[in-house]
Design a protein around this motif. Structure first.
Motif, PDB file in Angstrom:
ATOM      1  N   PRO A 156       0.803  -1.224   0.000  1.00  0.00           N
ATOM      2  CA  PRO A 156       0.000   0.000   0.000  1.00  0.00           C
ATOM      3  C   PRO A 156       0.833   1.271   0.000  1.00  0.00           C
ATOM      4  CG  PRO A 156       0.095  -0.885   2.217  1.00  0.00           C
ATOM      5  CD  PRO A 156       0.853  -1.853   1.343  1.00  0.00           C
ATOM      6  N   VAL A 157       2.149   1.155  -0.004  1.00  0.00           N
ATOM      7  CA  VAL A 157       3.040   2.307   0.041  1.00  0.00           C
ATOM      8  C   VAL A 157       4.052   2.206  -1.108  1.00  0.00           C
ATOM      9  CG1 VAL A 157       2.838   2.730   2.504  1.00  0.00           C
ATOM     10  CG2 VAL A 157       4.491   1.055   1.686  1.00  0.00           C
ATOM     11  N   PRO A 158       4.636   3.356  -1.537  1.00  0.00           N
ATOM     12  CA  PRO A 158       5.587   3.316  -2.652  1.00  0.00           C
ATOM     13  C   PRO A 158       6.931   2.740  -2.240  1.00  0.00           C
ATOM     14  CG  PRO A 158       5.392   5.550  -1.804  1.00  0.00           C
ATOM     15  CD  PRO A 158       4.366   4.724  -1.071  1.00  0.00           C
ATOM     16  N   VAL A 159       7.334   1.647  -2.869  1.00  0.00           N
ATOM     17  CA  VAL A 159       8.624   1.008  -2.609  1.00  0.00           C
ATOM     18  C   VAL A 159       9.348   0.820  -3.940  1.00  0.00           C
ATOM     19  CG1 VAL A 159       9.791  -1.067  -1.785  1.00  0.00           C
ATOM     20  CG2 VAL A 159       7.824  -0.181  -0.537  1.00  0.00           C
ATOM     21  N   ASP A 160      10.591   1.294  -4.005  1.00  0.00           N
ATOM     22  CA  ASP A 160      11.420   1.117  -5.193  1.00  0.00           C
ATOM     23  C   ASP A 160      12.400  -0.017  -4.946  1.00  0.00           C
ATOM     24  OD1 ASP A 160      10.389   3.391  -6.648  1.00  0.00           O
ATOM     25  OD2 ASP A 160      11.450   4.643  -5.219  1.00  0.00           O
ATOM     26  N   ILE A 161      12.523  -0.918  -5.920  1.00  0.00           N
ATOM     27  CA  ILE A 161      13.487  -2.010  -5.859  1.00  0.00           C
ATOM     28  C   ILE A 161      14.590  -1.691  -6.868  1.00  0.00           C
ATOM     29  CG2 ILE A 161      13.872  -4.475  -6.033  1.00  0.00           C
ATOM     30  CD1 ILE A 161      11.984  -3.727  -3.814  1.00  0.00           C
ATOM     31  N   LEU A 162      15.788  -1.391  -6.384  1.00  0.00           N
ATOM     32  CA  LEU A 162      16.899  -0.992  -7.236  1.00  0.00           C
ATOM     33  C   LEU A 162      17.917  -2.128  -7.270  1.00  0.00           C
ATOM     34  CD1 LEU A 162      17.312   2.604  -5.758  1.00  0.00           C
ATOM     35  CD2 LEU A 162      15.830   1.857  -7.624  1.00  0.00           C
ATOM     36  N   SER A 163      18.069  -2.752  -8.414  1.00  0.00           N
ATOM     37  CA  SER A 163      18.969  -3.895  -8.545  1.00  0.00           C
ATOM     38  C   SER A 163      20.414  -3.432  -8.624  1.00  0.00           C
ATOM     39  CB  SER A 163      18.612  -4.691  -9.807  1.00  0.00           C
ATOM     40  OG  SER A 163      18.837  -3.899 -10.967  1.00  0.00           O
ATOM     41  N   ALA A 164      21.327  -4.381  -8.432  1.00  0.00           N
ATOM     42  CA  ALA A 164      22.759  -4.077  -8.531  1.00  0.00           C
ATOM     43  C   ALA A 164      23.112  -3.588  -9.929  1.00  0.00           C
ATOM     44  CB  ALA A 164      23.577  -5.318  -8.164  1.00  0.00           C
ATOM     45  N   GLU A 165      22.456  -4.144 -10.933  1.00  0.00           N
ATOM     46  CA  GLU A 165      22.710  -3.714 -12.308  1.00  0.00           C
ATOM     47  C   GLU A 165      22.280  -2.269 -12.527  1.00  0.00           C
ATOM     48  OE1 GLU A 165      21.573  -5.027 -16.909  1.00  0.00           O
ATOM     49  OE2 GLU A 165      20.652  -6.037 -15.186  1.00  0.00           O
ATOM     50  N   ALA A 166      21.115  -1.893 -11.976  1.00  0.00           N
ATOM     51  CA  ALA A 166      20.638  -0.518 -12.120  1.00  0.00           C
ATOM     52  C   ALA A 166      21.579   0.462 -11.431  1.00  0.00           C
ATOM     53  CB  ALA A 166      19.229  -0.396 -11.545  1.00  0.00           C
ATOM     54  N   LEU A 167      22.106   0.077 -10.276  1.00  0.00           N
ATOM     55  CA  LEU A 167      23.052   0.942  -9.576  1.00  0.00           C
ATOM     56  C   LEU A 167      24.338   1.099 -10.377  1.00  0.00           C
ATOM     57  CD1 LEU A 167      22.623  -0.484  -5.955  1.00  0.00           C
ATOM     58  CD2 LEU A 167      21.716   1.677  -6.813  1.00  0.00           C
ATOM     59  N   GLU A 168      24.823   0.010 -10.930  1.00  0.00           N
ATOM     60  CA  GLU A 168      26.069   0.051 -11.690  1.00  0.00           C
ATOM     61  C   GLU A 168      25.928   0.891 -12.952  1.00  0.00           C
ATOM     62  OE1 GLU A 168      29.184  -3.096 -13.848  1.00  0.00           O
ATOM     63  OE2 GLU A 168      27.526  -3.822 -12.608  1.00  0.00           O
ATOM     64  N   ASN A 169      24.751   0.841 -13.572  1.00  0.00           N
ATOM     65  CA  ASN A 169      24.529   1.563 -14.826  1.00  0.00           C
ATOM     66  C   ASN A 169      24.479   3.074 -14.671  1.00  0.00           C
ATOM     67  OD1 ASN A 169      24.467  -0.819 -16.255  1.00  0.00           O
ATOM     68  ND2 ASN A 169      22.239  -0.986 -16.269  1.00  0.00           N
ATOM     69  N   THR A 170      24.439   3.569 -13.438  1.00  0.00           N
ATOM     70  CA  THR A 170      24.464   5.019 -13.237  1.00  0.00           C
ATOM     71  C   THR A 170      25.828   5.615 -13.570  1.00  0.00           C
ATOM     72  OG1 THR A 170      25.104   4.800 -10.901  1.00  0.00           O
ATOM     73  CG2 THR A 170      22.734   4.839 -11.405  1.00  0.00           C
ATOM     74  N   GLY A 171      26.867   4.783 -13.576  1.00  0.00           N
ATOM     75  CA  GLY A 171      28.201   5.287 -13.852  1.00  0.00           C
ATOM     76  C   GLY A 171      28.894   5.884 -12.643  1.00  0.00           C
ATOM     77  N   GLN A 172      28.243   5.891 -11.498  1.00  0.00           N
ATOM     78  CA  GLN A 172      28.827   6.430 -10.279  1.00  0.00           C
ATOM     79  C   GLN A 172      29.598   5.345  -9.524  1.00  0.00           C
ATOM     80  OE1 GLN A 172      28.719   9.604  -9.640  1.00  0.00           O
ATOM     81  NE2 GLN A 172      27.141  10.248 -11.081  1.00  0.00           N
ATOM     82  N   THR A 173      30.483   5.763  -8.637  1.00  0.00           N
ATOM     83  CA  THR A 173      31.253   4.815  -7.832  1.00  0.00           C
ATOM     84  C   THR A 173      30.849   4.836  -6.370  1.00  0.00           C
ATOM     85  OG1 THR A 173      33.003   6.468  -7.499  1.00  0.00           O
ATOM     86  CG2 THR A 173      33.255   4.948  -9.358  1.00  0.00           C
ATOM     87  N   GLU A 174      30.027   5.816  -5.960  1.00  0.00           N
ATOM     88  CA  GLU A 174      29.577   5.924  -4.586  1.00  0.00           C
ATOM     89  C   GLU A 174      28.102   5.550  -4.501  1.00  0.00           C
ATOM     90  OE1 GLU A 174      30.312   9.877  -3.289  1.00  0.00           O
ATOM     91  OE2 GLU A 174      32.449   9.827  -3.772  1.00  0.00           O
ATOM     92  N   VAL A 175      27.727   4.785  -3.472  1.00  0.00           N
ATOM     93  CA  VAL A 175      26.349   4.334  -3.321  1.00  0.00           C
ATOM     94  C   VAL A 175      25.392   5.524  -3.195  1.00  0.00           C
ATOM     95  CG1 VAL A 175      24.757   3.080  -1.810  1.00  0.00           C
ATOM     96  CG2 VAL A 175      26.989   2.116  -2.338  1.00  0.00           C
ATOM     97  N   GLY A 176      25.795   6.550  -2.449  1.00  0.00           N
ATOM     98  CA  GLY A 176      24.938   7.716  -2.277  1.00  0.00           C
ATOM     99  C   GLY A 176      24.605   8.384  -3.589  1.00  0.00           C
ATOM    100  N   ARG A 177      25.594   8.562  -4.451  1.00  0.00           N
ATOM    101  CA  ARG A 177      25.346   9.191  -5.744  1.00  0.00           C
ATOM    102  C   ARG A 177      24.589   8.266  -6.688  1.00  0.00           C
ATOM    103  NH1 ARG A 177      30.896  12.726  -6.917  1.00  0.00           N
ATOM    104  NH2 ARG A 177      30.255  14.524  -5.654  1.00  0.00           N
ATOM    105  N   MET A 178      24.774   6.974  -6.551  1.00  0.00           N
ATOM    106  CA  MET A 178      23.978   6.030  -7.337  1.00  0.00           C
ATOM    107  C   MET A 178      22.500   6.180  -7.010  1.00  0.00           C
ATOM    108  SD  MET A 178      26.273   2.559  -7.120  1.00  0.00           S
ATOM    109  CE  MET A 178      27.878   2.431  -7.906  1.00  0.00           C
ATOM    110  N   LEU A 179      22.181   6.227  -5.716  1.00  0.00           N
ATOM    111  CA  LEU A 179      20.792   6.383  -5.295  1.00  0.00           C
ATOM    112  C   LEU A 179      20.230   7.721  -5.745  1.00  0.00           C
ATOM    113  CD1 LEU A 179      20.873   4.911  -1.673  1.00  0.00           C
ATOM    114  CD2 LEU A 179      19.650   3.990  -3.644  1.00  0.00           C
ATOM    115  N   GLN A 180      21.024   8.775  -5.678  1.00  0.00           N
ATOM    116  CA  GLN A 180      20.542  10.083  -6.090  1.00  0.00           C
ATOM    117  C   GLN A 180      20.178  10.098  -7.574  1.00  0.00           C
ATOM    118  OE1 GLN A 180      23.342  13.354  -5.681  1.00  0.00           O
ATOM    119  NE2 GLN A 180      21.685  14.796  -5.342  1.00  0.00           N
ATOM    120  N   ALA A 181      20.894   9.295  -8.369  1.00  0.00           N
ATOM    121  CA  ALA A 181      20.658   9.289  -9.809  1.00  0.00           C
ATOM    122  C   ALA A 181      19.365   8.579 -10.194  1.00  0.00           C
ATOM    123  CB  ALA A 181      21.847   8.632 -10.526  1.00  0.00           C
TER     124      ALA A 181
END
Length: 384
Positions: A156-181
């Protein structure tokens, strides 16, 4: 359960019998494109997964059809079914297979409606995984519900599932910046001349404080950092969680609950919850080296990852990740324009009259605003 199934089936038939005939002209094409064209021509809202539908080829539909008849014809040679729930919502699901019954219920014409996946149980999801259909079933989330392992669609609430592949495809090396993207409402602000805040950056959800976002590791609370942001930066007066302490190479997926959950998790979840699920593979691994820099020529970054899984007995695992990141500083300050020596006069138009001859040749690049020089080594061990 039979009474509930009967009510849904009856509702579906009633909707179908009263549905008007609509003229359609949809050519044979990929199923996701055909469904989009169907929605345009019928002005009907239809819910379906792009990733699922694009795997199939839909047949052409030309002439007058009811909505369910048209979808039946389009999806006849696929593993997809058109489903109408008790509220009249039209959606596309995988065909249901009952292991205790040799007969497969198919949507044929108007009356033989297949029960929707909205009533699927956790055991059905497990059976689907056993059949090797991991890419077709809905993603399961840990956060956002007191019931463990619920489907994201049922929450009943908004939940995003972010896979390891999606994080890697951001091109960032820091987890915080990956999430921000890629994560809505998540902000990982950069600051300069803010002491420890330059290195331990505040992470926020929905614009609230860093200490109001609950961070979990495998569903368990992650400790907050000891540093308190005391300068005029985001999150002043709070102590948040260091998102970059966990290397991206150790992450299996990240679940982000973008809604207040204080009643369920406590006052530290007013903004939401971020659950980092670590890799738990008992075999295989990954080694990677990344290098890059900004177009300005600074911020040179070298990132080295190594991940390996080991089996512990018959059912156990030990997954280890080593990460090393070396990031050079950046500078976007520009040149210093004020007087450096006593006796310099500044006119109304900004012209400087040098009373001291050294003012003409003094170094003007005296200030720095940007990322600090950083070196980080991380070791993550996850076992169970």
């Amino acid at each position: 359960m039979p009474l509930l199934a009967l009510a849904i089936s009856y509702s579906t038939q009633a909707i179908a019998e009263n549905a008007p005939m609509i003229q359609l002209d949809i050519k044979a094409q990929r199923a996701d494109l055909a469904l989009i064209e169907f929605a345009k021509q019928t002005e009907q809202t239809i819910v379906f997964s792009f990733d699922l539908a694009k795997q199939y080829q839909a047949q052409s539909v030309f002439g007058y059809y009811s909505q369910l008849d048209a979808l039946t014809t389009m999806l006849e040679r696929t593993e997809l079914d058109a489903v109408v729930d008790q509220d009249g919502l039209l959606s596309i699901k995988l065909k249901q297979i009952n292991r205790n019954d040799n007969n497969m219920k198919k949507l044929s014409g108007v009356s033989a409606a297949v029960l929707p996946l909205l009533m699927a149980t956790n055991s059905q999801a497990v059976n689907a995984q056993e059949q090797g259909a991991d890419e077709n079933i809905e993603k399961i989330a840990i956060v956002g519900s007191r019931v463990a392992g619920r489907s994201v669609e049922d929450l009943p609430v908004p939940v995003d599932i972010l896979s390891a592949e999606a994080l890697e495809n951001t091109g960032q090396t820091e987890v915080g910046r990956m999430l921000q993207a890629i994560a809505p409402s998540f902000n990982f602000s950069s600051s300069s001349i803010s002491d420890g805040t330059d290195a331990l950056r505040p992470a926020t959800l929905r614009g609230l404080g860093p200490d109001q976002t609950l961070v979990l590791i495998n569903g368990k609370r992650r400790h907050q950092a000891s540093i308190i942001h005391i300068n005029t930066s985001v999150g002043r007066g709070t102590a948040g969680t260091d998102m970059n302490a966990i290397p991206a190479a150790a992450i299996k997926r990240i679940e982000v609950l973008r809604d207040g959950a204080a009643a369920q998790y406590g006052s530290d979840a007013i903004a939401g919850v971020i659950n980092i699920v670590l890799k738990d593979a008992e075999e295989g691994g990954k080694a990677a080296i990344n290098y890059g820099q900004y177009s300005e020529g600074d911020g040179e970054t070298v990132n080295v990852d190594f991940n390996k899984g080991f089996a512990l007995g018959d059912d156990g695992y030990l997954n280890t990740t080593i990460n090393y990141r070396d990031r050079a500083p950046t500078n976007r300050a520009g040149l210093h324009g004020s007087c450096q020596f006593y006796g310099c006069t500044e006119l109304d138009d900004g012209t400087l009259l040098a009373g001291d001859p050294r003012e003409l040749t003094v170094e003007r690049d005296t200030f720095r605003i940007g990322d600090a020089d950083s070196q980080q080594f991380s070791l993550i061990v996850n076992s169970g």
